[in-house]
Enzyme design. Structure first.
Site, short mmCIF file in Angstrom:
data_model
loop_
_atom_site.label_atom_id
_atom_site.label_comp_id
_atom_site.label_asym_id
_atom_site.label_seq_id
_atom_site.Cartn_x
_atom_site.Cartn_y
_atom_site.Cartn_z
N HIS A 373 -4.62 -7.31 12.00
CA HIS A 373 -3.86 -7.27 10.67
C HIS A 373 -2.51 -6.80 10.75
CE1 HIS A 373 -7.23 -7.45 7.71
NE2 HIS A 373 -8.05 -7.06 8.50
N LYS A 564 3.50 -2.29 -3.99
CA LYS A 564 2.80 -2.46 -2.58
C LYS A 564 3.37 -1.13 -1.87
CE LYS A 564 4.85 -6.49 -1.84
NZ LYS A 564 3.72 -7.26 -1.56
N ARG A 565 2.50 -0.87 -0.84
CA ARG A 565 2.92 0.23 0.03
C ARG A 565 4.23 0.18 0.31
NH1 ARG A 565 2.47 0.42 5.78
NH2 ARG A 565 1.64 -1.74 5.62
N LYS A 570 8.56 -4.45 4.02
CA LYS A 570 8.39 -5.05 2.59
C LYS A 570 9.75 -5.13 1.69
CE LYS A 570 3.67 -3.45 2.84
NZ LYS A 570 2.85 -4.80 2.88
N THR A 672 -2.34 -9.54 0.09
CA THR A 672 -3.31 -10.18 -0.99
C THR A 672 -2.64 -9.98 -2.37
OG1 THR A 672 -4.50 -7.77 -0.72
CG2 THR A 672 -5.26 -9.83 0.59
N LYS A 676 -3.06 -12.08 -5.94
CA LYS A 676 -3.51 -11.52 -7.16
C LYS A 676 -2.79 -11.93 -8.34
CE LYS A 676 -5.78 -7.87 -4.39
NZ LYS A 676 -5.44 -6.59 -3.81
#
Length: 829
Positions: A373, A564-565, A570, A672, A676
């Site tokens: 991952h 998100k984290r 990111k 993911t 969504k």
């Protein structure tokens, strides 16, 4: 697990779904549990009591269906899948159970007769603190699909007493407190106290000769902890198949030392119990200190040891030989954390079952498959040789032997290539020798898969290039997916009703049927209904924000969401730079046209991740300035929603207009959240990273706001020499924004507060290329503004996003695992 041949599983138990779904006795059952299980009166309409009464009543029905499923497993002699994950992120269970059992509407009606609202009872339940982010949520989506597809399988994890942490925002900063999600008890847990397993640590490995003179090994002088299985049931859609995730809780093998207690050392009398039960106390203990690192490794082995004792028990109920073990058992390692399982299975086969090495290794590699991952080399787990040798001495011997035999094969194929041997070795040499757990997982598995096409290619070309060359065909791709039951049917009732009215209910289990919506994107009446569903969800989120934060947001503005984290790759920071740019443009031209936006952000930063926590503070400091500036006039509003979790995401995702998927290209394995949001009709602004690449291919390039460098361009820029200062100096808007942050415009009481962020951008190389992508990102955001002003065209494109997201169902992903990796068939197929 419950022995289905025992008298408990009597034939009188209801066996049909119709019987289970019957609501005729629901109110009676709720009252019975309030009195008999909780020991309370039924009067007063207490929400806590009625939630638990309802939960136990639903659990009763699930147990009967679970028993039927277990009988079917045994009767069919089916190969079973064991999905090992250090985390699951299931969210709340009640509404998911009611949705999958098709009981929600009937349950609402029954509760209304009592003067109660199902939505109010739902809020009593805490999100289960069993995971942290995408890894755990993916595992939970896959369990839903395993159950819905009737794949014989289970999830295995740890029953943590505390989640990673509960996040509060205090003066703009993240503050962490214990996520004590079990403090009021969980009605969903089924404790199996009759099946405790002993898990060993420390001790030493002892060589001896067996009766036939063969050299054997045994693990002796160990310290022991007990693992208690706790089951939480997982129903498939329509309830015809109910499996479970089995979570292990640590218990001391010695609860209480009476002699020490009688000497007055009351704390010492409980020492063994406390230290033993720490193993399942908290998700991801800090690994900054030696004790924390040891506890993490203990957790991983605790999960693995207990799980394999359970697998062996079940296997031996039906099979007298280990020879066909891999034909009956498939074990999926969800990332590197449980990879010590390879050494554990070898220990069992060699030391307990006394198989020869070659046979044991064939069984082992035939049993395991490994999902990676991450694309970041520094994120691959390694453990000090000293730590494994002290905690798991026999396992270290086995790892050495696996490595020795493997490197002999490598040397035979690539003679005189010492550098290749060094790169592929399980042991990383240096000042501190470490075991590379990902290498163990790759070598010990028959299949290794990435989770998006780009990610898998990076694994083959870069991260595991040597292994891909050595094992051609071992590396596969299974792009992630999300369950439509949770993420549309349950979370977005307005949209799911509209879809069902348009194309029928079959999409819930066959998400590819959403393509039938494509022609309806050209139907003005359908577009209006689609827009109304989005507005209903935006109003619902606005009410939630008002209730939770006492702040109002305008549902008619563009809801711009990044949830998100918190991690630098990111690039929440890039989002903030754009927000400041918008603010500056408003200030420069107060009467100019600007599409009104509400910028929503949420996510947790690891407690020790200074830079990520400072980015949270920066966002909140910018929000403090923007939200209180009268010149802004409702055209820009910022909110950070604290303690992002599954139940919150179920309100955010259906309401989003714009989904920010803006990671540095080549760094996100898949994602993911991107799926969504797009599935629920949000348009995506993103880089060609992770599953964004495939989402763009499916929804169409014209329906995806693409910006930024590609993964190849990122690599090339690094190799040729990236100069972030050049981007800063050459772009006046960017320079102004960075200078504002540096000079304390957003932190007037502490002007240098955000200098570490600025220094990372200008002096420390801007590793995540925020400045390189800034101009492309800001210009693309202008295209977002322009399109949002054209409501008809915006809605047409959102319909096309939803219609073309069918490929990203977890059902598709699980069927690919079943067909290409596990070698299992759905029951009844």
């Amino acid at each position: 697990m419950l022995d289905i041949t025992s008298p408990v599983c009597s034939p009188e138990a209801p066996r049909t779904l119709d019987q289970i779904q019957s609501l005729g006795t629901l109110v009676e059952d709720i009252h019975r549990h309030i009195v008999s299980t909780l020991g309370n009166e039924v009067y007063g309409r207490n929400k806590f009591r009625y939630f638990h009464g309802l939960a136990y009543s639903i659990r009763d029905r699930l147990i009967r269906l679970w028993i039927n499923t277990q009988r079917e497993y045994y009767d069919s002699m089916a190969k079973r899948v064991y999905y090992l994950s250090m985390e699951f992120l299931p969210g709340r269970f009640l509404m998911n159970y009611l949705t999958n059992l098709c009981m929600e509407e009937g349950c609402r009606e029954e509760l209304e007769k009592l003067g109660l609202a199902l939505d109010d009872l739902e809020e009593v339940e805490w999100d289960a603190g069993l995971g942290n982010g995408g890894l755990g949520r993916l595992a939970s989506c896959y369990l839903d699909s395993i159950a819905s597809l009737k794949i014989p399988g289970y999830g295995y994890g740890i029953l943590y007493d505390y989640g990673i942490f509960y996040q509060r925002i205090v003066n703009g900063y993240q503050e962490e407190s214990c996520d004590n999600w079990r403090r009021q008890g969980s009605p969903w847990e089924i404790q199996r106290r009759e099946n405790l397993y002993e898990v060993n640590f420390y001790g030493r490995s002892e060589a001896y000769r067996d009766g036939e003179g063969n050299l054997r090994y045994r693990w002796v002088d160990t310290e022991n902890i007990m693992a208690m299985p706790c089951d939480i049931l997982i129903p498939g859609y329509r309830g015809n198949h109910v499996t479970n995730m089995r979570l292990w809780a640590a218990q001391s093998s010695r609860d209480f030392n009476l002699s020490v207690f009688n000497l007055g050392d009351y704390a010492g009398a409980m020492h063994d119990k406390i230290m033993s039960e720490n193993i399942s106390k908290v998700l991801y203990p800090s690994d900054k200190e030696e004790q924390g690192r040891e506890l993490r490794l203990k957790q991983q082995y605790f999960l693995v040891s207990a799980t394999f004792q359970d697998i062996m028990r079940r296997h031996k109920k039906q099979h007298s030989s280990m020879a066909g073990f891999a034909d009956h058992v498939a074990v999926q390692l969800n990332d590197t954390h449980p990879s010590i399982a390879i050494a554990e299975l070898m220990r069992i086969l060699l030391d307990v079952e006394r198989l020869p090495w070659e046979q044991a290794w064939e069984i082992c590699t035939g049993t395991f498959a490994y999902t990676n991952h991450t694309v970041l080399p520094e994120a691959l787990e390694t453990w000090p040789v000293e730590l494994i040798g002290r905690l798991l001495p026999r396992h270290l011997e086995i790892i050495y032997e696996i490595n020795h035999r493997f490197l002999k094969e490598v040397a035979a194929r690539y003679p005189a290539d010492a550098d290749r041997l060094r790169r592929m070795s399980h042991i990383q040499e240096g000042s501190e020798r470490r075991v590379r757990m990902a290498h163990l997982a790759v070598v010990g598995s028959h299949s290794v898969n990435g989770v998006a096409a780009l990610h898998t290619q990076i694994l083959k070309d870069s991260l595991f290039r040597d292994f891909h060359q050595f094992y051609p065909g071992k590396f596969k791709n299974v792009t992630n997916g999300v369950t439509p039951r949770r993420w549309i049917l349950q979370a977005n009732s307005a949209l799911s009703r509209l879809i069902t009215e348009a194309i029928g209910p079959g999409w819930v289990n066959h998400l590819e049927r959403l393509r039938d919506l494509v022609p309806m994107a050209e139907d003005p009446e359908f577009r209006r209904a689609f827009a109304r569903a989005k507005m209903d969800n935006k109003k619902r989120l606005a009410r939630y924000v008002l209730r939770k934060m006492s702040m109002g947001i305008d549902p008619h503005t563009l809801f711009d969401c990044q949830f998100k984290r918190l991690h630098e790759y990111k690039r929440q920071l890039l989002n903030i730079l754009h927000v400041i740019t918008r603010y500056n443009r408003i200030k420069d031209d107060p009467d100019g046209e600007m599409t009104p936006r509400t910028v929503l952000m949420g996510g947790k930063a690891a407690p020790g991740y200074f830079q990520a926590k400072l980015i949270i503070k920066l966002f909140n400091s910018v929000a403090e300035v923007v939200n209180h500036d009268p010149d802004v006039g409702g055209r820009l509003r910022l909110l950070f929603l604290p303690n992002y979790c599954i139940s919150q995401s179920e309100k955010v995702i259906p309401a989003a207009d714009l989904s920010q998927q803006i990671s540095t290209a080549g760094m996100e394995a898949s994602g993911t959240g991107n799926m969504k949001f797009a599935l629920n009709g949000a348009l995506t602004i993103g880089t060609l990273d992770g599953a964004n690449v495939e989402i763009r291919e499916e929804v169409g390039p014209e329906n995806f706001f693409l910006f930024g460098l590609t993964a190849g361009e990122v690599d090339q820029l690094r190799q040729t020499g990236y100069d972030p200062y050049g981007y800063y100096a050459g772009d006046p808007e960017l320079k102004r924004v960075v200078d504002q942050i540096a000079s304390g415009v957003f932190s007037p009481d502490e002007p240098s507060l955000f200098m570490p962020i600025v220094e990372n951008l200008l002096r420390n190389g801007d590793y995540f290329m925020v400045l390189a992508d800034y101009r492309s990102y800001v210009d693309t955001q202008a295209r977002v503004d322009e399109l949002f002003r054209n409501k008809e065209e915006w809605t047409r494109r959102t319909v096309l996003n939803t219609a073309n997201m069918g490929r990203f169902s977890s059902d598709r992903a699980v069927m690919e695992y079943a067909r290409d990796i596990w070698g299992v068939q759905p029951l009844g197929s």
